[in-house]
Design an enzyme around this catalytic site. Sequence first.
Site, PDB file in Angstrom:
ATOM      1  N   HIS A   1      -0.314  -4.831  -2.937  1.00 26.50           N
ATOM      2  CA  HIS A   1      -0.777  -5.890  -2.015  1.00 26.50           C
ATOM      3  C   HIS A   1       0.017  -5.714  -0.713  1.00 26.50           C
ATOM      4  O   HIS A   1       0.895  -6.512  -0.389  1.00 26.50           O
ATOM      5  CB  HIS A   1      -0.551  -7.268  -2.656  1.00 26.50           C
ATOM      6  CG  HIS A   1      -1.344  -8.372  -2.026  1.00 26.50           C
ATOM      7  ND1 HIS A   1      -2.186  -8.179  -0.939  1.00 26.50           N
ATOM      8  CD2 HIS A   1      -1.431  -9.703  -2.330  1.00 26.50           C
ATOM      9  CE1 HIS A   1      -2.740  -9.330  -0.617  1.00 26.50           C
ATOM     10  NE2 HIS A   1      -2.301 -10.264  -1.444  1.00 26.50           N
TER      11      HIS A   1
ATOM     12  N   ARG B   1     -10.793  -5.948  -1.034  1.00 26.23           N
ATOM     13  CA  ARG B   1     -10.024  -6.441  -2.197  1.00 26.23           C
ATOM     14  C   ARG B   1     -10.776  -6.008  -3.445  1.00 26.23           C
ATOM     15  O   ARG B   1     -11.920  -6.415  -3.652  1.00 26.23           O
ATOM     16  CB  ARG B   1      -9.898  -7.970  -2.141  1.00 26.23           C
ATOM     17  CG  ARG B   1      -9.380  -8.577  -3.436  1.00 26.23           C
ATOM     18  CD  ARG B   1      -8.987 -10.020  -3.297  1.00 26.23           C
ATOM     19  NE  ARG B   1      -7.735 -10.152  -2.572  1.00 26.23           N
ATOM     20  CZ  ARG B   1      -6.973 -11.251  -2.577  1.00 26.23           C
ATOM     21  NH1 ARG B   1      -7.335 -12.310  -3.261  1.00 26.23           N
ATOM     22  NH2 ARG B   1      -5.855 -11.283  -1.883  1.00 26.23           N
TER      23      ARG B   1
ATOM     24  N   CYS C   1       3.711 -15.667  -3.186  1.00 29.29           N
ATOM     25  CA  CYS C   1       2.569 -15.209  -2.379  1.00 29.29           C
ATOM     26  C   CYS C   1       1.420 -16.198  -2.422  1.00 29.29           C
ATOM     27  O   CYS C   1       0.590 -16.212  -1.500  1.00 29.29           O
ATOM     28  CB  CYS C   1       2.109 -13.829  -2.833  1.00 29.29           C
ATOM     29  SG  CYS C   1       1.635 -13.803  -4.573  1.00 29.29           S
TER      30      CYS C   1
ATOM     31  N   ASP D   1       5.404 -14.829  -8.518  1.00 26.38           N
ATOM     32  CA  ASP D   1       3.946 -14.746  -8.392  1.00 26.38           C
ATOM     33  C   ASP D   1       3.381 -15.282  -9.702  1.00 26.38           C
ATOM     34  O   ASP D   1       4.112 -15.488 -10.681  1.00 26.38           O
ATOM     35  CB  ASP D   1       3.543 -13.273  -8.145  1.00 26.38           C
ATOM     36  CG  ASP D   1       2.047 -13.083  -7.951  1.00 26.38           C
ATOM     37  OD1 ASP D   1       1.328 -14.082  -7.715  1.00 26.38           O
ATOM     38  OD2 ASP D   1       1.580 -11.930  -8.037  1.00 26.38           O
TER      39      ASP D   1
ATOM     40  N   ARG E   1       0.783 -14.101   7.053  1.00 19.73           N
ATOM     41  CA  ARG E   1      -0.261 -13.169   6.630  1.00 19.73           C
ATOM     42  C   ARG E   1      -1.100 -12.749   7.838  1.00 19.73           C
ATOM     43  O   ARG E   1      -1.404 -11.588   8.035  1.00 19.73           O
ATOM     44  CB  ARG E   1      -1.170 -13.816   5.563  1.00 19.73           C
ATOM     45  CG  ARG E   1      -0.525 -14.021   4.206  1.00 19.73           C
ATOM     46  CD  ARG E   1      -0.179 -12.693   3.559  1.00 19.73           C
ATOM     47  NE  ARG E   1      -1.337 -11.826   3.454  1.00 19.73           N
ATOM     48  CZ  ARG E   1      -2.248 -11.857   2.471  1.00 19.73           C
ATOM     49  NH1 ARG E   1      -2.098 -12.697   1.466  1.00 19.73           N
ATOM     50  NH2 ARG E   1      -3.263 -11.015   2.459  1.00 19.73           N
TER      51      ARG E   1
ATOM     52  N   GLN F   1       0.403  -8.533   1.991  1.00 18.11           N
ATOM     53  CA  GLN F   1       1.307  -9.603   1.553  1.00 18.11           C
ATOM     54  C   GLN F   1       2.765  -9.206   1.798  1.00 18.11           C
ATOM     55  O   GLN F   1       3.554  -9.986   2.333  1.00 18.11           O
ATOM     56  CB  GLN F   1       1.071  -9.880   0.060  1.00 18.11           C
ATOM     57  CG  GLN F   1       1.941 -10.983  -0.494  1.00 18.11           C
ATOM     58  CD  GLN F   1       1.560 -12.349   0.047  1.00 18.11           C
ATOM     59  OE1 GLN F   1       0.403 -12.725   0.003  1.00 18.11           O
ATOM     60  NE2 GLN F   1       2.532 -13.091   0.563  1.00 18.11           N
TER      61      GLN F   1
HETATM   62  N1   CP Z   1      -1.637 -14.304  -1.444  1.00 19.66           N
HETATM   63  C1   CP Z   1      -2.951 -14.014  -1.437  1.00 19.66           C
HETATM   64  O1   CP Z   1      -3.390 -12.855  -1.299  1.00 19.66           O
HETATM   65  O2   CP Z   1      -3.746 -15.106  -1.553  1.00 19.66           O
HETATM   66  P1   CP Z   1      -5.322 -15.067  -1.798  1.00 19.66           P
HETATM   67  O3   CP Z   1      -5.555 -14.484  -3.151  1.00 19.66           O
HETATM   68  O4   CP Z   1      -5.763 -16.515  -1.695  1.00 19.66           O
HETATM   69  O5   CP Z   1      -5.951 -14.216  -0.728  1.00 19.66           O
HETATM   70  N1  NVA Z   2      -0.767 -10.799  -8.608  1.00 21.80           N
HETATM   71  C1  NVA Z   2      -1.794 -11.695  -8.134  1.00 21.80           C
HETATM   72  C2  NVA Z   2      -1.695 -11.862  -6.645  1.00 21.80           C
HETATM   73  C3  NVA Z   2      -2.661 -12.847  -6.033  1.00 21.80           C
HETATM   74  C4  NVA Z   2      -2.522 -12.928  -4.549  1.00 21.80           C
HETATM   75  C5  NVA Z   2      -3.168 -11.192  -8.551  1.00 21.80           C
HETATM   76  O1  NVA Z   2      -3.398  -9.973  -8.473  1.00 21.80           O
HETATM   77  O2  NVA Z   2      -3.982 -11.998  -8.962  1.00 21.80           O
END
Ligand code: CP
Ligand code: NVA
Length: 305
Positions: free
Chosen positions: A128, A101, A261, A222, A289, A131
Amino acid sequence: MKKDLLSFTDWSAKDLNALLQLAITIKNNPADYRHALAGKSIVALFEKPSLRTRVSFDIGINKLGGHLVYLDSQSNKLAGREDTKDMGNNLACWADAIVARVFAHSTLEELASAAKVPVINALCDMYHPCQAMADYLTLTERFGDLSKVKLAYIGDGNNVTHSLMIVGVTLGCEVVVITPAGYEVDPAIVKLTEQKAEQNGGKLIISNDVEAANGAHALYTDTWLSMGDDTPLETIKQAFGKYKIDEAMMQSTGAQYVMHCQPAHRDLEISGTLIDSEQSILMQQAENRMHAQNAILVHLLGGAV
Ligand code: CP
Ligand code: NVA
């Protein structure tokens, strides 16, 4: 040649459908896959916080008989101590895959080109994919045939939106993306999604008008402020006020389900009571997930079942 999962932009409908089916099979027959990653070790590198992704990868890998090593890089970007490519090369000496990430998609590309093992995108600035896979698994469980589903995303045009668009139209869905002016999705992703829609029978609609969500089977939102975005909340509230998903919007659009999400901000982008209602499928998305990611891991790492 090793395979990575960075975005799903280069996946065909046939391959995405096969992955979806694999996720369903693994979810329904966990015992058959309990040794699928036996003897395999996966490293997870996180430059940003996570609840769902981190825990669902860790527990999911455990259920497949593998082992996860978590490297917390939140206080120190990946390239802080050594070059990303050196890090990728080193990790590939011991690990069978890398889950990452990161802030910049280019970091994933660098890791993937350096490491001799698969790299999986656990969220970056642009995509993502894990997701989106979980979300279309959820919609498949609710509706069956995705080519009859209209999904309306309402909110900030971001990484989650891009993956929902790409995966959705490839699977034949109608995807509507509604954002305030100035918060639209990336035009290059729109172009790519339109091409994919044409090839696969899906449809993409882009709008600034919430009425474009009328007739959608599900509404999706989101956070209005993604991780790393330091726009003042007051500015965001002014721009996004009428894009909040609440019971009135569910009623006016005729949508059956609401999706997010998560992490969700109750009574900001979505009403708290709606999250807790019968129309909410947020926890099914969260559960999926793990199943979606396990399918990705089994697909990329193979292994005897
Ligand atoms: N939806 C999602 O990716 O959640 P987290 O940021 O908690 O991993
Ligand atoms: N769009 C959000 C998604 C979190 C799962 C972010 O990037 O923070």
